[in-house]
Design a protein around this motif. Structure first.
Motif, PDB file in Angstrom:
ATOM      1  N   ALA A 236       0.826  -1.208   0.000  1.00  0.00           N
ATOM      2  CA  ALA A 236       0.000   0.000   0.000  1.00  0.00           C
ATOM      3  C   ALA A 236       0.860   1.258   0.000  1.00  0.00           C
ATOM      4  CB  ALA A 236      -0.930  -0.013   1.218  1.00  0.00           C
ATOM      5  N   ALA A 237       1.980   1.221   0.730  1.00  0.00           N
ATOM      6  CA  ALA A 237       2.883   2.374   0.768  1.00  0.00           C
ATOM      7  C   ALA A 237       3.508   2.614  -0.602  1.00  0.00           C
ATOM      8  CB  ALA A 237       3.963   2.157   1.818  1.00  0.00           C
ATOM      9  N   GLU A 238       3.898   1.541  -1.274  1.00  0.00           N
ATOM     10  CA  GLU A 238       4.490   1.703  -2.599  1.00  0.00           C
ATOM     11  C   GLU A 238       3.475   2.282  -3.579  1.00  0.00           C
ATOM     12  OE1 GLU A 238       6.881  -0.635  -6.160  1.00  0.00           O
ATOM     13  OE2 GLU A 238       6.245  -1.764  -4.388  1.00  0.00           O
ATOM     14  N   THR A 239       2.250   1.817  -3.510  1.00  0.00           N
ATOM     15  CA  THR A 239       1.204   2.347  -4.392  1.00  0.00           C
ATOM     16  C   THR A 239       1.046   3.855  -4.190  1.00  0.00           C
ATOM     17  OG1 THR A 239      -0.008   0.248  -4.431  1.00  0.00           O
ATOM     18  CG2 THR A 239      -1.252   2.244  -4.963  1.00  0.00           C
ATOM     19  N   ARG A 240       1.055   4.281  -2.937  1.00  0.00           N
ATOM     20  CA  ARG A 240       0.915   5.726  -2.651  1.00  0.00           C
ATOM     21  C   ARG A 240       2.096   6.512  -3.198  1.00  0.00           C
ATOM     22  NH1 ARG A 240      -0.968  10.066  -0.921  1.00  0.00           N
ATOM     23  NH2 ARG A 240      -0.150  11.402   0.742  1.00  0.00           N
ATOM     24  N   VAL A 241       3.304   6.007  -3.004  1.00  0.00           N
ATOM     25  CA  VAL A 241       4.496   6.722  -3.479  1.00  0.00           C
ATOM     26  C   VAL A 241       4.486   6.851  -4.990  1.00  0.00           C
ATOM     27  CG1 VAL A 241       6.999   6.500  -3.774  1.00  0.00           C
ATOM     28  CG2 VAL A 241       5.980   6.265  -1.507  1.00  0.00           C
ATOM     29  N   ARG A 242       4.187   5.767  -5.680  1.00  0.00           N
ATOM     30  CA  ARG A 242       4.248   5.796  -7.141  1.00  0.00           C
ATOM     31  C   ARG A 242       3.120   6.635  -7.735  1.00  0.00           C
ATOM     32  NH1 ARG A 242       8.484   3.195  -8.691  1.00  0.00           N
ATOM     33  NH2 ARG A 242       9.403   1.759  -7.171  1.00  0.00           N
ATOM     34  N   ALA A 243       2.059   6.822  -6.988  1.00  0.00           N
ATOM     35  CA  ALA A 243       0.957   7.645  -7.483  1.00  0.00           C
ATOM     36  C   ALA A 243       1.120   9.123  -7.140  1.00  0.00           C
ATOM     37  CB  ALA A 243      -0.373   7.135  -6.918  1.00  0.00           C
ATOM     38  N   ASN A 244       1.776   9.426  -6.014  1.00  0.00           N
ATOM     39  CA  ASN A 244       1.764  10.799  -5.499  1.00  0.00           C
ATOM     40  C   ASN A 244       3.128  11.421  -5.223  1.00  0.00           C
ATOM     41  OD1 ASN A 244      -0.839   9.294  -3.991  1.00  0.00           O
ATOM     42  ND2 ASN A 244      -1.296  11.230  -5.007  1.00  0.00           N
ATOM     43  N   PHE A 245       4.211  10.667  -5.352  1.00  0.00           N
ATOM     44  CA  PHE A 245       5.515  11.200  -4.963  1.00  0.00           C
ATOM     45  C   PHE A 245       6.557  11.054  -6.072  1.00  0.00           C
ATOM     46  CE2 PHE A 245       3.356  10.843  -0.963  1.00  0.00           C
ATOM     47  CZ  PHE A 245       3.835  11.902  -0.220  1.00  0.00           C
ATOM     48  N   ASP A 246       6.133  11.233  -7.311  1.00  0.00           N
ATOM     49  CA  ASP A 246       7.070  11.275  -8.431  1.00  0.00           C
ATOM     50  C   ASP A 246       7.673  12.677  -8.478  1.00  0.00           C
ATOM     51  OD1 ASP A 246       8.366  11.434 -10.910  1.00  0.00           O
ATOM     52  OD2 ASP A 246       6.942  10.080 -11.857  1.00  0.00           O
ATOM     53  N   HIS A 247       8.994  12.763  -8.467  1.00  0.00           N
ATOM     54  CA  HIS A 247       9.647  14.074  -8.388  1.00  0.00           C
ATOM     55  C   HIS A 247       9.394  14.939  -9.626  1.00  0.00           C
ATOM     56  CE1 HIS A 247      12.554  12.758 -11.310  1.00  0.00           C
ATOM     57  NE2 HIS A 247      13.328  13.800 -11.131  1.00  0.00           N
ATOM     58  N   LYS A 248       8.920  14.336 -10.700  1.00  0.00           N
ATOM     59  CA  LYS A 248       8.632  15.124 -11.901  1.00  0.00           C
ATOM     60  C   LYS A 248       7.577  16.196 -11.618  1.00  0.00           C
ATOM     61  CE  LYS A 248       9.799  11.385 -15.098  1.00  0.00           C
ATOM     62  NZ  LYS A 248       9.284  10.415 -16.097  1.00  0.00           N
ATOM     63  N   SER A 249       6.656  15.896 -10.707  1.00  0.00           N
ATOM     64  CA  SER A 249       5.615  16.872 -10.365  1.00  0.00           C
ATOM     65  C   SER A 249       6.223  18.080  -9.672  1.00  0.00           C
ATOM     66  CB  SER A 249       4.562  16.226  -9.459  1.00  0.00           C
ATOM     67  OG  SER A 249       3.914  15.160 -10.124  1.00  0.00           O
ATOM     68  N   SER A 250       7.140  17.847  -8.733  1.00  0.00           N
ATOM     69  CA  SER A 250       7.751  18.971  -8.016  1.00  0.00           C
ATOM     70  C   SER A 250       8.649  19.788  -8.937  1.00  0.00           C
ATOM     71  CB  SER A 250       8.553  18.467  -6.807  1.00  0.00           C
ATOM     72  OG  SER A 250       9.636  17.652  -7.203  1.00  0.00           O
ATOM     73  N   ILE A 251       9.336  19.134  -9.869  1.00  0.00           N
ATOM     74  CA  ILE A 251      10.175  19.864 -10.822  1.00  0.00           C
ATOM     75  C   ILE A 251       9.315  20.750 -11.711  1.00  0.00           C
ATOM     76  CG2 ILE A 251      11.740  19.637 -12.789  1.00  0.00           C
ATOM     77  CD1 ILE A 251      12.991  18.974 -10.063  1.00  0.00           C
ATOM     78  N   GLU A 252       8.168  20.245 -12.153  1.00  0.00           N
ATOM     79  CA  GLU A 252       7.265  21.035 -12.981  1.00  0.00           C
ATOM     80  C   GLU A 252       6.716  22.231 -12.195  1.00  0.00           C
ATOM     81  OE1 GLU A 252       5.086  22.658 -15.942  1.00  0.00           O
ATOM     82  OE2 GLU A 252       6.670  21.129 -16.102  1.00  0.00           O
ATOM     83  N   GLU A 253       6.379  22.004 -10.904  1.00  0.00           N
ATOM     84  CA  GLU A 253       5.892  23.110 -10.077  1.00  0.00           C
ATOM     85  C   GLU A 253       6.968  24.185  -9.920  1.00  0.00           C
ATOM     86  OE1 GLU A 253       4.715  21.278  -6.447  1.00  0.00           O
ATOM     87  OE2 GLU A 253       3.017  20.228  -7.329  1.00  0.00           O
ATOM     88  N   LEU A 254       8.197  23.762  -9.662  1.00  0.00           N
ATOM     89  CA  LEU A 254       9.287  24.732  -9.523  1.00  0.00           C
ATOM     90  C   LEU A 254       9.538  25.488 -10.822  1.00  0.00           C
ATOM     91  CD1 LEU A 254      12.145  23.114  -7.371  1.00  0.00           C
ATOM     92  CD2 LEU A 254      10.975  25.275  -6.948  1.00  0.00           C
ATOM     93  N   THR A 255       9.502  24.764 -11.920  1.00  0.00           N
ATOM     94  CA  THR A 255       9.714  25.395 -13.228  1.00  0.00           C
ATOM     95  C   THR A 255       8.683  26.491 -13.468  1.00  0.00           C
ATOM     96  OG1 THR A 255      10.751  23.434 -14.193  1.00  0.00           O
ATOM     97  CG2 THR A 255       9.727  24.985 -15.713  1.00  0.00           C
ATOM     98  N   GLN A 256       7.438  26.216 -13.155  1.00  0.00           N
ATOM     99  CA  GLN A 256       6.386  27.215 -13.339  1.00  0.00           C
ATOM    100  C   GLN A 256       6.587  28.407 -12.413  1.00  0.00           C
ATOM    101  OE1 GLN A 256       2.653  25.145 -12.855  1.00  0.00           O
ATOM    102  NE2 GLN A 256       2.938  23.908 -14.695  1.00  0.00           N
TER     103      GLN A 256
END
Length: 411
Positions: free
Chosen positions: A382-402
């Protein structure tokens, strides 16, 4: 393309893989970076990610008396800049509240940064809002360019409110990685909308799913004990003394071994405590390790434990990246309800959480997980499912870029 100058407290650091991962992610997103470190590295090892980052690194004088002529030359150059009086005014105001050598050091480091600032750079970004934030703010004032900041954990919780308020009022934006830190900074900021919540996440290409199968160890076989793991510096906020006390409370017949990865000034004290408690023969202290070795250890272990606490000086973790890493490998985790940990783990759903400072409760959670391999498997999945769905660093990089794009467009 113009450069973003990133100010860091120390670089590279084994304990700050989340920063290195972010730097590499920003480069891959098309940003050109120039790194400025306030301290030289002390770790003997490097993570592979550090060798992939292309940005050059400039080390500021760690102590001003070590490079006096560099500081004097920088002051002479900076004082001729049109905005020098603005820097001096801000520094003297801070000095009235914080008459310390540390405050003078940040002023001197900012002078060097300003005097040597790359001509093709147009933005400053600090990692940590305390001392790197001070150097960055001072440099931005005298250079008359915009700046932003990533705030994390210790820097938020051990800085005086007046210092945070001043920086929050000057920075074009501030990002932080936990809801608790986000709420604290927004409550202090004169511009709450400039504070943003952005989880670091993981570069999941480095943390592919574990394809193996963990043995169904249940603590009954002394020749095949349950393998417990923790990764973290041996410092007060990690709570390792509480963990040792909890391990000592486990039934003597329960078969387990504990592996610790990390350096830290309290290692010798913890080893002595383990001896006193009669646990030394069951514990392996591996010291600092590179990322690929840590990943291998996640995959060999049965259970991850990190008993975070609020230290006596207010320091605490945000959301420890090692919990995200361990979860990415389907490794069941036990931690506490401190700070951002519950933002990743929910008790009984994808991990086990106990109150901080409670060795008895921690021991109970350990016993429960050690003796129940099916529970560990369920929580880890269950923890792995949460990480792979919500903790991909690509999202934070995109937020920083914006955020960079918007801030630099309005600077």
């Amino acid at each position: 393309m113009t450069k973003i100058v990133i100010v860091l407290k120390g670089y590279p650091r084994l304990s700050e893989t989340f920063i290195a991962q972010e730097l590499l992610g920003l480069e891959r997103a098309g940003h050109e970076l120039y790194l400025v470190s306030m301290r030289h590295p002390t770790d003997k090892k490097r993570h592979p990610v550090h060798d992939e980052i292309k940005a050059p690194v400039r080390y500021l004088p760690e102590y001003l008396h070590d490079e006096p002529w560099c500081v004097i030359r920088s002051w002479w150059k900076a004082r001729r800049l049109p905005q020098y009086k603005r820097l001096r005014k801000a520094f003297l105001a801070d000095l009235k509240r914080d008459w310390t050598r540390n405050r003078w050091r940040r002023f001197g480091q900012a002078l060097v940064l300003a005097a040597e600032f790359p001509k093709d750079a147009d933005w400053l970004h600090a990692h940590f809002i305390h001392t790197p934030g001070s150097v960055t703010l001072y440099a931005s004032l005298v250079l008359d360019i915009g700046w932003s900041c990533s705030a994390h954990a210790k820097d938020i919780w051990t800085s005086p409110d007046w210092d945070l308020q001043a920086k929050l009022g000057q920075a074009r934006f501030v990002v932080t990685c936990t809801r608790a830190g986000f709420d604290k900074l927004r409550s202090l900021s004169p511009y709450p909308a400039r504070v943003h919540l952005s989880y670091h996440g993981l570069d999941l290409s480095r943390f592919a799913s574990f394809a193996g199968t963990r043995p169904a160890r249940d603590g009954t076989d002394a020749h095949d004990p349950v393998l417990l793991l923790s990764v973290g510096r041996a410092v007060e906020k990690k709570g390792y003394d509480i963990l040792l006390a909890a391990l000592a409370l486990l039934p003597k017949t329960l078969a387990w071994r504990f592996v610790h990865i990390g350096g830290g000034e309290e290692l010798s004290k913890l080893k002595a405590q383990a001896e006193t408690l009669g646990l030394a023969s069951r514990i392996t202290w591996l010291g600092s390790r590179a990322q690929e070795e840590v990943l291998a250890q996640y995959r060999e272990s049965d259970l991850f434990v990190l008993p975070c606490r609020i230290a006596s000086d207010g320091d605490r973790d945000g959301l420890p990246n090692v919990l995200v890493e361990a979860s990415s490998q389907g490794l069941a985790c036990i931690s506490t309800t401190v700070s951002g940990v519950p933002e990743l783990l929910s008790d009984g759903v994808n991990g086990l959480l106990v109150p901080p400072e409670d060795a008895q409760a921690l021991s109970g959670a350990l016993a429960k997980a050690i003796t129940d391999p099916e529970l560990r498997l369920r929580l880890g999945a269950a923890a792995e499912t949460r990480v792979r769905a919500n903790f991909d660093h690509k999202s934070s990089i995109e937020e920083l870029t914006q955020l960079f794009r918007a801030a630099r467009g309005h600077s």
